[in-house]
Write a protein that holds these residues in place. Structure first.
Motif, mmCIF file in Angstrom:
data_model
loop_
_atom_site.group_PDB
_atom_site.id
_atom_site.type_symbol
_atom_site.label_atom_id
_atom_site.label_comp_id
_atom_site.label_asym_id
_atom_site.label_seq_id
_atom_site.Cartn_x
_atom_site.Cartn_y
_atom_site.Cartn_z
ATOM 1 N N LEU A 11 0.864 -1.112 -0.014
ATOM 2 C CA LEU A 11 -0.011 0.025 0.026
ATOM 3 C C LEU A 11 0.947 1.055 -0.079
ATOM 4 C CD1 LEU A 11 -2.551 -1.139 2.571
ATOM 5 C CD2 LEU A 11 -2.811 -1.270 0.196
ATOM 6 N N GLN A 16 -5.553 5.951 0.898
ATOM 7 C CA GLN A 16 -6.830 5.637 1.274
ATOM 8 C C GLN A 16 -7.330 4.629 0.539
ATOM 9 O OE1 GLN A 16 -10.303 8.422 1.070
ATOM 10 N NE2 GLN A 16 -10.659 7.752 3.260
ATOM 11 N N VAL A 17 -7.915 3.212 1.029
ATOM 12 C CA VAL A 17 -8.564 2.576 0.343
ATOM 13 C C VAL A 17 -10.244 2.447 0.945
ATOM 14 C CG1 VAL A 17 -8.748 -0.127 -0.210
ATOM 15 C CG2 VAL A 17 -6.819 1.110 0.039
ATOM 16 N N LEU A 35 -11.241 -6.823 0.593
ATOM 17 C CA LEU A 35 -11.107 -6.250 1.851
ATOM 18 C C LEU A 35 -10.319 -6.950 2.815
ATOM 19 C CD1 LEU A 35 -11.746 -3.902 3.628
ATOM 20 C CD2 LEU A 35 -13.802 -4.969 4.352
ATOM 21 N N VAL A 38 -6.414 -6.652 1.456
ATOM 22 C CA VAL A 38 -6.015 -4.955 1.792
ATOM 23 C C VAL A 38 -6.146 -4.970 3.091
ATOM 24 C CG1 VAL A 38 -6.362 -2.782 0.874
ATOM 25 C CG2 VAL A 38 -6.668 -4.556 -0.571
ATOM 26 N N GLY A 39 -6.793 -5.315 3.859
ATOM 27 C CA GLY A 39 -6.932 -4.681 5.283
ATOM 28 C C GLY A 39 -5.941 -5.647 6.215
ATOM 29 N N ARG A 44 -1.304 -3.761 5.665
ATOM 30 C CA ARG A 44 -1.197 -2.344 6.123
ATOM 31 C C ARG A 44 -0.177 -2.022 6.735
ATOM 32 N NH1 ARG A 44 -6.371 -1.147 9.335
ATOM 33 N NH2 ARG A 44 -5.524 0.828 8.980
ATOM 34 N N CYS A 50 -1.904 4.555 5.552
ATOM 35 C CA CYS A 50 -2.770 4.464 4.463
ATOM 36 C C CYS A 50 -4.344 3.928 5.501
ATOM 37 C CB CYS A 50 -2.555 3.253 3.785
ATOM 38 S SG CYS A 50 -3.804 2.639 2.440
ATOM 39 N N VAL A 52 -7.752 2.346 5.632
ATOM 40 C CA VAL A 52 -8.536 1.548 4.877
ATOM 41 C C VAL A 52 -9.861 1.407 5.667
ATOM 42 C CG1 VAL A 52 -8.873 -1.056 4.613
ATOM 43 C CG2 VAL A 52 -6.482 -0.269 4.589
ATOM 44 N N ASP A 72 -9.701 2.950 -4.498
ATOM 45 C CA ASP A 72 -8.397 3.246 -3.980
ATOM 46 C C ASP A 72 -8.040 4.903 -4.126
ATOM 47 O OD1 ASP A 72 -5.655 3.240 -5.765
ATOM 48 O OD2 ASP A 72 -7.043 1.973 -6.618
#
Length: 111
Positions: A11, A16-17, A35, A38-39, A44, A50, A52, A72
């Motif tokens: 990231l 921001q996502v 999600l 990415v989370g 992270r 970033c 999320v 994103d």
């Protein structure tokens, strides 16, 4: 062929996502899978700044928001919007990572 996508989430070029989905849509699993990837803590950790966000949409009457999608916001203000209804979680992650890698490789614009 892509390498293991779960370990390659970076990231670094993203501020921001935002992942939003409607739980009543038929293919919501792909959006939730995206999600999750990415989370994850590992993803992270690649950019602690970033943000999320996960947004569950409840209003089916709002035509714009009822279609599930992910977006994103890379550091340059560009947006990538994907419709989870038409993609798998891995396809969304692959498109996301391709965009992030391209942003990292671009030379920084001088002000």
């Amino acid at each position: 062929m892509a390498a293991s996508t779960k370990s390659s989430v970076v990231l670094k070029a993203v501020k921001q996502v935002v992942v939003q989905w409607c739980p009543f849509e038929p293919n919501v699993r792909s959006t939730r899978d995206f999600l999750f990837m990415v989370g994850s803590e590992k993803a992270r950790a690649t950019n602690m700044n970033c943000e999320v966000k996960a947004i569950v949409l409840e209003d089916l009457d709002n035509g714009l928001l009822s279609s599930c999608g992910d977006s994103d916001r890379p550091a340059d203000g560009e947006r990538l919007v994907m419709k989870g209804t038409f993609l798998t979680g891995r396809e969304m992650l692959q498109a996301f990572q391709t965009r992030c890698i391209a942003k990292e490789l671009q030379p920084k614009a001088m002000k």
